[in-house]
Write a protein that holds these residues in place. Structure first.
Motif, PDB file in Angstrom:
ATOM      1  N   GLN A  69      -1.963  -0.058  -3.382  1.00 14.27           N
ATOM      2  CA  GLN A  69      -2.152   0.117  -4.813  1.00 14.27           C
ATOM      3  C   GLN A  69      -3.321   1.065  -5.056  1.00 14.27           C
ATOM      4  O   GLN A  69      -4.259   1.131  -4.266  1.00 14.27           O
ATOM      5  CB  GLN A  69      -2.419  -1.217  -5.506  1.00 14.27           C
ATOM      6  N   ALA A  70      -3.224   1.786  -6.182  1.00 14.08           N
ATOM      7  CA  ALA A  70      -4.290   2.698  -6.589  1.00 14.08           C
ATOM      8  C   ALA A  70      -4.567   2.472  -8.062  1.00 14.08           C
ATOM      9  O   ALA A  70      -3.683   2.090  -8.831  1.00 14.08           O
ATOM     10  CB  ALA A  70      -3.887   4.146  -6.354  1.00 14.08           C
TER      11      ALA A  70
ATOM     12  N   SER B 279       5.770   3.818  -6.875  1.00 16.08           N
ATOM     13  CA  SER B 279       5.286   4.639  -7.995  1.00 16.08           C
ATOM     14  C   SER B 279       5.363   3.905  -9.329  1.00 16.08           C
ATOM     15  O   SER B 279       5.349   4.523 -10.388  1.00 16.08           O
ATOM     16  CB  SER B 279       6.060   5.961  -8.094  1.00 16.08           C
TER      17      SER B 279
ATOM     18  N   TYR C  96      -1.362   1.081 -10.057  1.00 18.84           N
ATOM     19  CA  TYR C  96      -0.033   1.488  -9.608  1.00 18.84           C
ATOM     20  C   TYR C  96       0.268   0.921  -8.231  1.00 18.84           C
ATOM     21  O   TYR C  96      -0.618   0.807  -7.390  1.00 18.84           O
ATOM     22  CB  TYR C  96       0.057   3.010  -9.485  1.00 18.84           C
ATOM     23  N   ASP C  97       1.534   0.631  -7.989  1.00 17.01           N
ATOM     24  CA  ASP C  97       2.055   0.387  -6.655  1.00 17.01           C
ATOM     25  C   ASP C  97       2.459   1.765  -6.131  1.00 17.01           C
ATOM     26  O   ASP C  97       3.392   2.375  -6.653  1.00 17.01           O
ATOM     27  CB  ASP C  97       3.263  -0.545  -6.717  1.00 17.01           C
ATOM     28  N   VAL C  98       1.753   2.271  -5.135  1.00 16.19           N
ATOM     29  CA  VAL C  98       2.002   3.641  -4.684  1.00 16.19           C
ATOM     30  C   VAL C  98       3.263   3.776  -3.843  1.00 16.19           C
ATOM     31  O   VAL C  98       3.790   4.871  -3.703  1.00 16.19           O
ATOM     32  CB  VAL C  98       0.789   4.234  -3.929  1.00 16.19           C
ATOM     33  N   GLU C  99       3.769   2.672  -3.295  1.00 22.09           N
ATOM     34  CA  GLU C  99       4.997   2.751  -2.508  1.00 22.09           C
ATOM     35  C   GLU C  99       6.223   2.921  -3.404  1.00 22.09           C
ATOM     36  O   GLU C  99       7.196   3.556  -3.020  1.00 22.09           O
ATOM     37  CB  GLU C  99       5.135   1.522  -1.623  1.00 22.09           C
TER      38      GLU C  99
ATOM     39  N   THR D  41       4.152  11.436  -3.938  1.00 20.92           N
ATOM     40  CA  THR D  41       4.670  10.786  -5.134  1.00 20.92           C
ATOM     41  C   THR D  41       3.848  11.239  -6.329  1.00 20.92           C
ATOM     42  O   THR D  41       2.790  11.843  -6.168  1.00 20.92           O
ATOM     43  CB  THR D  41       4.639   9.248  -4.997  1.00 20.92           C
TER      44      THR D  41
ATOM     45  N   TRP E  44      -8.419   3.836  -4.285  1.00 25.95           N
ATOM     46  CA  TRP E  44      -7.466   2.944  -3.613  1.00 25.95           C
ATOM     47  C   TRP E  44      -7.957   1.514  -3.699  1.00 25.95           C
ATOM     48  O   TRP E  44      -9.141   1.245  -3.489  1.00 25.95           O
ATOM     49  CB  TRP E  44      -7.347   3.311  -2.131  1.00 25.95           C
TER      50      TRP E  44
ATOM     51  N   LEU F 299       2.279   9.629  -9.924  1.00 26.22           N
ATOM     52  CA  LEU F 299       2.023   8.413 -10.694  1.00 26.22           C
ATOM     53  C   LEU F 299       1.825   8.810 -12.149  1.00 26.22           C
ATOM     54  O   LEU F 299       0.868   9.481 -12.486  1.00 26.22           O
ATOM     55  CB  LEU F 299       0.787   7.693 -10.148  1.00 26.22           C
TER      56      LEU F 299
END
Length: 127
Positions: free
Chosen positions: A54-55, A72, A67-70, A34, A48, A36
């Motif tokens: 989240q990152a 983006s 960010y919610d990485v799942e 993904t 992380w 971001l």
């Protein structure tokens, strides 16, 4: 799609095992999963948050982003520093983030209570 629960048992070694063929059983990611986006400047650091969903990123645009990485999606933009950020770091077991800046401050961001996102500012660094 890669699940956060998948376990990969690979060595951290950079060198092959000495068999000379250079092959490895460790998977290699050759394309990003993904992207971001939201920063207007160079991203200087990322980490992380506990749980791996989240990152946080720190940028020369004077902000840190969560960010919610799942999905983006940008969850929070952490603003307040007067100069470029130099680093960000997360606590290993709590939802806490530290950001540092060239403005001689570092900030502790607290995300443990979902309804309140507090920040403490610490002053004093000269270099």
């Amino acid at each position: 799609q890669v699940s956060g629960e998948d376990e990969v048992e690979c060595s951290d070694k950079d060198e092959p095992d000495g068999d000379g063929d250079g092959s490895s059983d460790c998977p290699t990611v050759r394309a990003p999963l993904t992207s971001l986006k939201s920063h207007q400047g160079v991203v200087i650091a990322a980490d992380w948050l506990v749980g791996g969903k989240q990152a946080v990123t720190a940028s020369w645009d004077r902000t840190a982003n969560l960010y919610d990485v799942e999905t983006s999606e940008l969850v929070h933009s952490l603003t307040g520093h007067d100069q470029e950020l130099t680093h960000c770091c997360t606590h290993p077991t709590q939802r806490l983030v530290v950001t540092s800046s060239r403005d001689t401050t570092f900030r502790l961001w607290d995300f443990r209570d979902p309804s309140i996102h507090s920040v403490n500012v610490f002053q004093g660094h000269t270099e």
